[in-house]
Design a protein around this motif. Structure first.
Motif, PDB file in Angstrom:
ATOM      1  N   MET A  46      -1.318  -3.612  22.065  1.00  0.00           N
ATOM      2  CA  MET A  46      -0.144  -3.518  21.582  1.00  0.00           C
ATOM      3  C   MET A  46       0.825  -4.187  22.516  1.00  0.00           C
ATOM      4  SD  MET A  46       0.016   0.507  20.859  1.00  0.00           S
ATOM      5  CE  MET A  46       0.902   0.499  19.140  1.00  0.00           C
ATOM      6  N   GLU A  47       2.143  -4.737  22.137  1.00  0.00           N
ATOM      7  CA  GLU A  47       2.932  -5.494  23.064  1.00  0.00           C
ATOM      8  C   GLU A  47       4.231  -4.589  23.025  1.00  0.00           C
ATOM      9  OE1 GLU A  47       3.014  -9.834  22.861  1.00  0.00           O
ATOM     10  OE2 GLU A  47       1.312  -9.627  21.426  1.00  0.00           O
ATOM     11  N   PRO A  48       4.471  -3.855  24.091  1.00  0.00           N
ATOM     12  CA  PRO A  48       5.711  -3.206  24.281  1.00  0.00           C
ATOM     13  C   PRO A  48       6.660  -4.177  24.473  1.00  0.00           C
ATOM     14  CG  PRO A  48       4.162  -2.253  25.675  1.00  0.00           C
ATOM     15  CD  PRO A  48       3.294  -3.463  25.093  1.00  0.00           C
ATOM     16  N   PRO A  49       7.910  -4.084  24.157  1.00  0.00           N
ATOM     17  CA  PRO A  49       9.146  -4.738  24.052  1.00  0.00           C
ATOM     18  C   PRO A  49       9.637  -4.813  25.733  1.00  0.00           C
ATOM     19  CG  PRO A  49       9.934  -2.753  23.116  1.00  0.00           C
ATOM     20  CD  PRO A  49       8.374  -2.774  23.213  1.00  0.00           C
ATOM     21  N   ALA A  50      10.697  -5.277  26.279  1.00  0.00           N
ATOM     22  CA  ALA A  50      11.000  -5.349  27.592  1.00  0.00           C
ATOM     23  C   ALA A  50      11.449  -3.898  28.055  1.00  0.00           C
ATOM     24  CB  ALA A  50      12.167  -6.618  27.749  1.00  0.00           C
ATOM     25  N   ASN A  51      12.124  -3.204  27.060  1.00  0.00           N
ATOM     26  CA  ASN A  51      12.804  -1.969  27.451  1.00  0.00           C
ATOM     27  C   ASN A  51      12.538  -0.865  26.262  1.00  0.00           C
ATOM     28  OD1 ASN A  51      14.603  -2.485  29.799  1.00  0.00           O
ATOM     29  ND2 ASN A  51      15.507  -4.055  28.172  1.00  0.00           N
ATOM     30  N   PRO A  52      11.133  -0.470  26.250  1.00  0.00           N
ATOM     31  CA  PRO A  52      10.811   0.711  25.207  1.00  0.00           C
ATOM     32  C   PRO A  52      11.456   1.940  25.885  1.00  0.00           C
ATOM     33  CG  PRO A  52       8.972   0.042  27.052  1.00  0.00           C
ATOM     34  CD  PRO A  52      10.349  -0.825  26.967  1.00  0.00           C
ATOM     35  N   THR A  53      11.272   2.931  25.127  1.00  0.00           N
ATOM     36  CA  THR A  53      11.789   4.129  25.402  1.00  0.00           C
ATOM     37  C   THR A  53      10.398   4.968  26.152  1.00  0.00           C
ATOM     38  OG1 THR A  53      12.931   4.463  23.711  1.00  0.00           O
ATOM     39  CG2 THR A  53      12.204   6.593  24.508  1.00  0.00           C
ATOM     40  N   PHE A  54      10.594   5.557  27.456  1.00  0.00           N
ATOM     41  CA  PHE A  54       9.380   6.060  28.172  1.00  0.00           C
ATOM     42  C   PHE A  54      10.159   7.852  28.193  1.00  0.00           C
ATOM     43  CE2 PHE A  54       7.924   7.066  32.566  1.00  0.00           C
ATOM     44  CZ  PHE A  54       6.510   7.194  32.143  1.00  0.00           C
ATOM     45  N   GLU A  55       9.051   8.505  27.539  1.00  0.00           N
ATOM     46  CA  GLU A  55       9.049   9.868  27.821  1.00  0.00           C
ATOM     47  C   GLU A  55       8.024  10.467  28.593  1.00  0.00           C
ATOM     48  OE1 GLU A  55       8.267  13.362  24.315  1.00  0.00           O
ATOM     49  OE2 GLU A  55       8.920  11.369  23.735  1.00  0.00           O
ATOM     50  N   VAL A  56       8.761  11.531  29.243  1.00  0.00           N
ATOM     51  CA  VAL A  56       7.617  12.339  30.340  1.00  0.00           C
ATOM     52  C   VAL A  56       8.043  13.783  29.895  1.00  0.00           C
ATOM     53  CG1 VAL A  56       7.481  12.785  32.629  1.00  0.00           C
ATOM     54  CG2 VAL A  56       7.939  10.408  32.226  1.00  0.00           C
ATOM     55  N   LYS A  57       6.800  14.474  29.806  1.00  0.00           N
ATOM     56  CA  LYS A  57       6.848  16.111  29.677  1.00  0.00           C
ATOM     57  C   LYS A  57       5.646  16.744  30.374  1.00  0.00           C
ATOM     58  CE  LYS A  57       6.451  15.705  24.593  1.00  0.00           C
ATOM     59  NZ  LYS A  57       6.126  16.292  23.344  1.00  0.00           N
ATOM     60  N   ALA A  58       6.298  17.701  30.792  1.00  0.00           N
ATOM     61  CA  ALA A  58       5.161  18.561  31.562  1.00  0.00           C
ATOM     62  C   ALA A  58       5.186  19.923  30.655  1.00  0.00           C
ATOM     63  CB  ALA A  58       5.726  19.002  33.102  1.00  0.00           C
ATOM     64  N   GLU A  59       3.976  20.443  30.302  1.00  0.00           N
ATOM     65  CA  GLU A  59       3.993  21.175  29.342  1.00  0.00           C
ATOM     66  C   GLU A  59       2.933  22.539  29.642  1.00  0.00           C
ATOM     67  OE1 GLU A  59       4.769  19.292  24.961  1.00  0.00           O
ATOM     68  OE2 GLU A  59       2.576  19.609  25.589  1.00  0.00           O
ATOM     69  N   ARG A  60       3.242  23.720  29.503  1.00  0.00           N
ATOM     70  CA  ARG A  60       2.097  24.834  29.620  1.00  0.00           C
ATOM     71  C   ARG A  60       1.955  25.299  28.055  1.00  0.00           C
ATOM     72  NH1 ARG A  60       1.821  29.936  29.688  1.00  0.00           N
ATOM     73  NH2 ARG A  60       0.448  31.187  30.970  1.00  0.00           N
ATOM     74  N   GLU A  61       0.852  25.505  27.622  1.00  0.00           N
ATOM     75  CA  GLU A  61       0.504  25.713  26.387  1.00  0.00           C
ATOM     76  C   GLU A  61      -0.698  27.026  26.662  1.00  0.00           C
ATOM     77  OE1 GLU A  61      -1.370  23.003  23.549  1.00  0.00           O
ATOM     78  OE2 GLU A  61      -0.269  21.360  24.567  1.00  0.00           O
ATOM     79  N   GLY A  62      -0.296  28.024  25.872  1.00  0.00           N
ATOM     80  CA  GLY A  62      -1.085  29.340  25.723  1.00  0.00           C
ATOM     81  C   GLY A  62      -0.119  30.520  25.695  1.00  0.00           C
ATOM     82  N   PRO A  63      -0.913  31.749  26.066  1.00  0.00           N
ATOM     83  CA  PRO A  63       0.005  33.033  26.006  1.00  0.00           C
ATOM     84  C   PRO A  63       0.890  33.126  27.334  1.00  0.00           C
ATOM     85  CG  PRO A  63      -2.204  33.131  26.776  1.00  0.00           C
ATOM     86  CD  PRO A  63      -2.133  31.715  26.310  1.00  0.00           C
ATOM     87  N   THR A  64       1.959  33.508  27.116  1.00  0.00           N
ATOM     88  CA  THR A  64       3.073  33.737  28.080  1.00  0.00           C
ATOM     89  C   THR A  64       2.852  34.873  29.064  1.00  0.00           C
ATOM     90  OG1 THR A  64       4.015  35.613  26.643  1.00  0.00           O
ATOM     91  CG2 THR A  64       4.896  33.377  26.207  1.00  0.00           C
ATOM     92  N   ASP A  65       1.733  35.354  28.933  1.00  0.00           N
ATOM     93  CA  ASP A  65       1.155  36.434  29.847  1.00  0.00           C
ATOM     94  C   ASP A  65      -0.149  36.347  30.537  1.00  0.00           C
ATOM     95  OD1 ASP A  65      -0.333  37.199  27.743  1.00  0.00           O
ATOM     96  OD2 ASP A  65       0.239  39.318  27.798  1.00  0.00           O
ATOM     97  N   GLY A  66      -0.638  35.244  30.282  1.00  0.00           N
ATOM     98  CA  GLY A  66      -2.030  34.664  30.818  1.00  0.00           C
ATOM     99  C   GLY A  66      -2.129  33.222  31.139  1.00  0.00           C
ATOM    100  N   PRO A  67      -3.341  32.840  31.727  1.00  0.00           N
ATOM    101  CA  PRO A  67      -3.486  31.503  31.955  1.00  0.00           C
ATOM    102  C   PRO A  67      -3.373  30.639  30.776  1.00  0.00           C
ATOM    103  CG  PRO A  67      -5.495  32.854  32.527  1.00  0.00           C
ATOM    104  CD  PRO A  67      -4.499  33.809  31.946  1.00  0.00           C
ATOM    105  N   GLY A  68      -3.073  29.406  30.878  1.00  0.00           N
ATOM    106  CA  GLY A  68      -2.829  28.489  29.777  1.00  0.00           C
ATOM    107  C   GLY A  68      -3.453  27.171  30.315  1.00  0.00           C
ATOM    108  N   GLU A  69      -3.153  26.071  29.355  1.00  0.00           N
ATOM    109  CA  GLU A  69      -3.602  24.844  29.739  1.00  0.00           C
ATOM    110  C   GLU A  69      -2.062  24.045  29.979  1.00  0.00           C
ATOM    111  OE1 GLU A  69      -6.225  22.169  27.342  1.00  0.00           O
ATOM    112  OE2 GLU A  69      -4.321  21.693  26.689  1.00  0.00           O
ATOM    113  N   LEU A  70      -2.229  23.359  31.495  1.00  0.00           N
ATOM    114  CA  LEU A  70      -0.994  22.532  31.756  1.00  0.00           C
ATOM    115  C   LEU A  70      -1.176  21.152  31.551  1.00  0.00           C
ATOM    116  CD1 LEU A  70      -0.664  24.085  35.286  1.00  0.00           C
ATOM    117  CD2 LEU A  70       0.709  24.418  33.020  1.00  0.00           C
ATOM    118  N   SER A  71      -0.263  20.344  31.394  1.00  0.00           N
ATOM    119  CA  SER A  71      -0.414  18.972  30.774  1.00  0.00           C
ATOM    120  C   SER A  71       0.786  18.155  31.314  1.00  0.00           C
ATOM    121  CB  SER A  71      -0.773  18.792  29.462  1.00  0.00           C
ATOM    122  OG  SER A  71       0.643  19.052  28.687  1.00  0.00           O
ATOM    123  N   ILE A  72       0.657  16.998  31.601  1.00  0.00           N
ATOM    124  CA  ILE A  72       1.618  15.904  31.976  1.00  0.00           C
ATOM    125  C   ILE A  72       1.368  14.958  30.820  1.00  0.00           C
ATOM    126  CG2 ILE A  72       2.537  14.121  33.601  1.00  0.00           C
ATOM    127  CD1 ILE A  72       1.453  15.780  35.937  1.00  0.00           C
TER     128      ILE A  72
END
Length: 93
Positions: A46-72
């Protein structure tokens, strides 16, 4: 808009291996070069252009009351037929 996956690779890697991949992508972006992703016999370039859009997300997936999966998630995106994207501010420490 439907999504078509052109390439996907997912595997446990050491932090230093991940950093090495990110350095290669960063260097190619800085040099204005194309980026080729390879895994086995699968590859995409792939050839990204000079000014592509850069998106950064930090997420936590899983139940709200227990351990889940974290990602960047780091995503570089652009329209195939559009001019460079808008600029924004982001700091990563």
């Amino acid at each position: 808009m439907p999504e078509k996956v052109l390439f996907k690779s997912e595997a446990k890697q050491s932090q230093s291996e991940i950093a090495s991949y990110l350095r290669t992508v960063a260097q190619n972006l800085e040099d204005g070069k194309q980026i080729t992703l390879k895994s086995g016999s699968d590859s995409v370039t792939m050839e990204p252009p000079a000014n592509p859009t850069f998106e950064v997300k930090a997420e936590r997936e899983g139940p709200t009351d227990g351990p889940g999966e974290l990602s960047i998630e780091l995503e570089i995106e652009w329209d195939e037929d559009a001019a460079d994207g808008e600029s924004g501010s982001l700091e990563i420490e």
